[in-house]
Design a protein around this motif. Sequence first.
Motif, short mmCIF file in Angstrom:
data_model
loop_
_atom_site.label_atom_id
_atom_site.label_comp_id
_atom_site.label_asym_id
_atom_site.label_seq_id
_atom_site.Cartn_x
_atom_site.Cartn_y
_atom_site.Cartn_z
N ASN C 40 0.83 -1.21 0.00
CA ASN C 40 0.00 0.00 0.00
C ASN C 40 0.86 1.25 0.00
O ASN C 40 0.64 2.19 -0.76
CB ASN C 40 -0.91 0.02 1.23
CG ASN C 40 -2.03 -0.98 1.10
OD1 ASN C 40 -2.30 -1.45 0.00
ND2 ASN C 40 -2.66 -1.31 2.21
N PHE C 44 1.26 4.20 -2.83
CA PHE C 44 1.04 5.58 -2.43
C PHE C 44 2.26 6.45 -2.75
O PHE C 44 2.13 7.54 -3.29
CB PHE C 44 0.74 5.61 -0.92
CG PHE C 44 0.44 6.97 -0.40
CD1 PHE C 44 -0.71 7.63 -0.80
CD2 PHE C 44 1.30 7.60 0.49
CE1 PHE C 44 -1.00 8.89 -0.32
CE2 PHE C 44 1.02 8.86 0.97
CZ PHE C 44 -0.13 9.51 0.55
N ALA C 69 -2.62 16.50 -4.49
CA ALA C 69 -2.05 15.15 -4.46
C ALA C 69 -2.78 14.28 -5.46
O ALA C 69 -3.97 14.44 -5.70
CB ALA C 69 -2.19 14.57 -3.06
N ASP C 70 -2.03 13.35 -6.05
CA ASP C 70 -2.60 12.47 -7.07
C ASP C 70 -3.72 11.60 -6.48
O ASP C 70 -3.48 10.81 -5.56
CB ASP C 70 -1.48 11.58 -7.61
CG ASP C 70 -1.90 10.90 -8.90
OD1 ASP C 70 -3.12 10.84 -9.16
OD2 ASP C 70 -1.02 10.44 -9.65
N PRO C 71 -4.96 11.74 -6.93
CA PRO C 71 -6.05 10.98 -6.30
C PRO C 71 -6.08 9.52 -6.71
O PRO C 71 -6.62 8.68 -5.99
CB PRO C 71 -7.30 11.70 -6.79
CG PRO C 71 -6.90 12.32 -8.09
CD PRO C 71 -5.44 12.62 -8.00
N LEU C 72 -5.51 9.21 -7.86
CA LEU C 72 -5.67 7.85 -8.38
C LEU C 72 -5.05 6.79 -7.48
O LEU C 72 -5.73 5.83 -7.09
CB LEU C 72 -5.10 7.79 -9.79
CG LEU C 72 -5.51 6.55 -10.58
CD1 LEU C 72 -7.01 6.48 -10.72
CD2 LEU C 72 -4.84 6.56 -11.95
N PRO C 73 -3.75 6.93 -7.09
CA PRO C 73 -3.18 5.92 -6.19
C PRO C 73 -3.96 5.85 -4.88
O PRO C 73 -4.11 4.78 -4.31
CB PRO C 73 -1.75 6.41 -5.94
CG PRO C 73 -1.48 7.44 -6.95
CD PRO C 73 -2.77 7.95 -7.46
N GLN C 74 -4.46 6.99 -4.47
CA GLN C 74 -5.23 6.98 -3.20
C GLN C 74 -6.46 6.10 -3.32
O GLN C 74 -6.77 5.32 -2.41
CB GLN C 74 -5.63 8.41 -2.83
CG GLN C 74 -4.44 9.28 -2.49
CD GLN C 74 -4.85 10.56 -1.79
OE1 GLN C 74 -5.97 10.67 -1.32
NE2 GLN C 74 -3.94 11.53 -1.74
N ALA C 75 -7.15 6.26 -4.44
CA ALA C 75 -8.35 5.43 -4.63
C ALA C 75 -7.96 3.96 -4.68
O ALA C 75 -8.63 3.10 -4.08
CB ALA C 75 -9.07 5.83 -5.91
N VAL C 77 -5.33 2.50 -3.29
CA VAL C 77 -4.91 2.02 -1.97
C VAL C 77 -6.11 1.86 -1.06
O VAL C 77 -6.19 0.91 -0.28
CB VAL C 77 -3.87 2.99 -1.37
CG1 VAL C 77 -3.56 2.61 0.06
CG2 VAL C 77 -2.60 2.98 -2.19
N LEU C 78 -7.08 2.77 -1.21
CA LEU C 78 -8.25 2.69 -0.33
C LEU C 78 -8.96 1.35 -0.50
O LEU C 78 -9.25 0.65 0.47
CB LEU C 78 -9.19 3.84 -0.65
CG LEU C 78 -10.21 4.15 0.45
CD1 LEU C 78 -10.44 5.64 0.53
CD2 LEU C 78 -11.52 3.44 0.24
N THR C 79 -9.22 0.98 -1.73
CA THR C 79 -9.88 -0.31 -1.92
C THR C 79 -8.96 -1.44 -1.49
O THR C 79 -9.42 -2.44 -0.95
CB THR C 79 -10.29 -0.50 -3.38
OG1 THR C 79 -9.22 -0.09 -4.21
CG2 THR C 79 -11.52 0.29 -3.71
#
Lengths: 769, 136, 117
Positions: C40, C44, C69-75, C77-79
Amino acid sequence: MMLLIVLSGFLFSALTRPIGSIFKQALPWVFTALPVLLFIYFCSQIGVVSSGDSLTWTYKWVPSLGLDLVFELNGLSLLFALLITGIGSLVFFYSTYYLKGHAYMDRFYGYLSMFMASMLGVVLSDNLLALFIFWELTSISSFFLIGFNNEDPKSRKSALTALSITGLGGLVLLGGIILLSSIGGTYSFSELLSQRNSILSSSSYCWILVFVFIGSFTKSAQFPFHFWLPGAMKAPTPVSTYLHSATMVKAGIFLLAKMTPLLGGTPAWNHTLMIVGGITMVYAAIHSLFRVDLKGILAYSTISALGILVFLIGVGTEKALLAVGIFILTHALYKAALFLITGIIDYQTGSRDVSQLKGLQHVMKPVAIAGFIAALSSAGFPLFLGFLSKEIMYEATFKYAEIGILLTAAIVLTKIFLLVAGFWAGISPFTGELPENLKATKKPSPILWVPPLLLGVGSVLFGVFPALIEQSLIQPVFANISGLDTSIYLALWHGFNTVLLLSILTLIIGTAIYFQWKPSEGKFARTLRFEKISPQTLLEGFAVGFHTFAGVWTRAVQNGYLRNYVLSILAFLTVIMGYRFYEGVSIYLDWNQLSEITPSEVIVVTLMVISIIFAIVSTSRTASIVALGVVGFANCLFFLFYSAPDLAMTQFSIDTLTVLLFMLVLFKLPKNKIFSSKRIRIRDAVLSVLFGLLIAILTLEVFEEPSVTDISKYYADNAYLLAKGRNVVNVILVDYRGMDTLVETTVLIIAAIGVFSLIKLNLNPSKEQ
Amino acid sequence: MKSLIFRTASIYLLPLLLLFSIFILLRGHYLPGGGFVGGLMAGVAFLIHSFAFGLKETRNIIKINPGFLMPIGLTICVLAALAPWIVSLPLMTGLWFEEPFKFVGMVGSALFFDIGVYLVVVGSTLIIMFTIADTV
Amino acid sequence: MEILLVFIIGLLHAGGLYMLLRRSMFKMIIGLILLGNGANLLIFLIGRLVKGKPPVIDEGLKVFADAYADPLPQALVLTAIVIGFGLQSFAIILIKRVYNVLETDDLDELNSTDEEL
């Protein structure tokens, strides 16, 4: 039209059950009608083909693989198609009586028609890939037929041997075909033909030859792969007739003949074939003299005849190729007859021992006539078809450059032995006094003796009037094999010359040997001494060794310990990645671009390092879990520091849940024990550190690359405009990638159901308290 | 876990945390939060409650079997995804009510989707939790 | 800071792998969780670190005015975190179950046949 013709056999084979339930006892006759009809069809095409045309039918099958069903009916394939359907008709007909009342009659006919269809596919396919598929299908159907008496372990073993030899050979052939197509850019044989020069000059020509040869030699039972054929005689006699004398074993010959205009004409081609064919024909001919079992004699004489064919293709002169064409026909006619006769004798007397069988002509006159004709044709007496082929053969070898004498000597020798073998099989059982124990032998049914007699009629008819086949059949075959359009002629009388002298010599010496040499068990036993160094023993030894090796290898690698798999996979990964880094790795970190380190972050990092190490080394479970929780919360702080509040929240809740659940479950488990030895722990530790290092270096390398933000930018720019959301992460989850989220929630549900059922499910109801 | 302070605190903590989780869920589209986080929060709330009062009590409070929440949530998700179909738009296109609602703000199919996720997460978490706790 | 995070990621992977190779099932799960955390964090980090600028559009604006901040990796990692939770709880329950039946934590003692279960 042609598609239906080729596939009809498969169709019949697939419909064996329904046909059987509709026609019951008449099933064999329904099946017999198939080859008869096909034979009539192919006969009707003789006119077209003999005029020099070839008929082509094209069906797209898997165009993306270059695999089309292209059927081409030319001289060579017509000859084979006629043999396949003609002898097929006789065999189907013969079997109606031979296997009468057999429990698996339907199965037998199913296999047989499947085989016939595959064989037709082999000889008619222009696309080499399709040819390969049909080629393997013949191996598979012959496997079923050889092992037809599947209660007999010997039969099963023979079937397996035959399948592994011919099947492996087929695989090798595929290699050759793929090489050919990689040079020519097509699988179509007729298109490849126009690229002969580029193929001959290509560097892989040698490999193509090796592969094609191995494919043909295994199929056509050439030395040293010949041993599966005598074993295959475990099959019911009609099968031996059909597969192992007339058709399947000739597939290899067919392939060589077909390939001659494409690959032939080079020293490598000619010399290999001459040597292998020469060895096979002499070796097998000598072997055939030592057999006492009629089928054994026939098996070895068949191998020898196949050797002659390979040899002649190797000689490769016009005469030799002409001899190939005629001898294929000659041999099919007389050898099939001999097999069928053997079957009759076996069926009526229950014996195949040539030293016991005598004087049967008194009880089965028509069979005896057929036997005499077949034996004489095989010997090459004048006025029989065998005479014609023998003359041309001798002529071909005799006129072959410097070593002509040597080649002629070899073929004369073979022919003499084959004559003896043919006499033993076709004449000996019928002459002399009928022994007491055979007096009671009944007269065979016409269904049995008509087929061999018909074949005999063919031998005589074509032998006396060669003009019947000269232009119609043999000319186009010759044209196909040689690629020349020289006119051929077959004549009974060539005048007094050396060839005729040799021919007469063959007959005299052969007949003399026949009267002097008596096969017996004792002589047969003596040959067994050489078994230790026979190719069969060596190959079987190899197979057993390979099996043992596979066992050892599997036990070493597939040892059932998951962690060992992980270990070997990651060790391999580490080694190859390590090699790449060794080759050179470029990490230029632009320190200005990196974010600063604040004291609070240093504290978190230190905390994290400590807790990771603690989680690993601690002997107390609780301590480990708490340390794990700290790792998670530290992670959570990182997310918080670097603008990911969503992640931080999620990580926080998850971490809380995990730690609490872990505590609940593992509360009562015993203390951590150390199971593995120190050596193993050090090994694992070293690998782990290397792996961690690898990941770290890889991560640093990623920073080298400019980050691609096109997608994120699109999402971010349109988050409010299109999706009316301000939190881009959430918008991605519920809107842009909603379908993914939907599936992820499903995964979560599955996990929950898994947990639920794991606990609630009672694996063993009897243990319920 | 029989501490009186903890118990007393838990009584008030549960509704507070649940409310907070719904708050997190609803604001997810505009500010950090969303179905996943909200669902997990609710899970934590129930877990804390069960630590204080025991599992039986928690079950009594929930009344329905949490297992039902999962299919319900999934159905809502699927319906929210299918809804645009009715007005012949591609699947998963966001549909929105024109006027904002009180307290909630703009309401659209994405919100329903998030509610579905919330329910699934709560359901799975509770199922996992209860099952595990049962075995202790 | 990136350098420190890279170090942490390496450590998490090394520790995770080491624990994964242990014979004890409990340690195996610890390894699994460590590896999950490492992965994760890795995703990130690859999205680059940006301080104090969450990918949330400010009130009243329609697009980002500032860097974010780049939202894509966050999404992603969240899942991953949520799915990871499902996996971990399943694994935890699995060892619990195995322990109840076989009363051992040693993977090597699981070589028994089904009948003994």
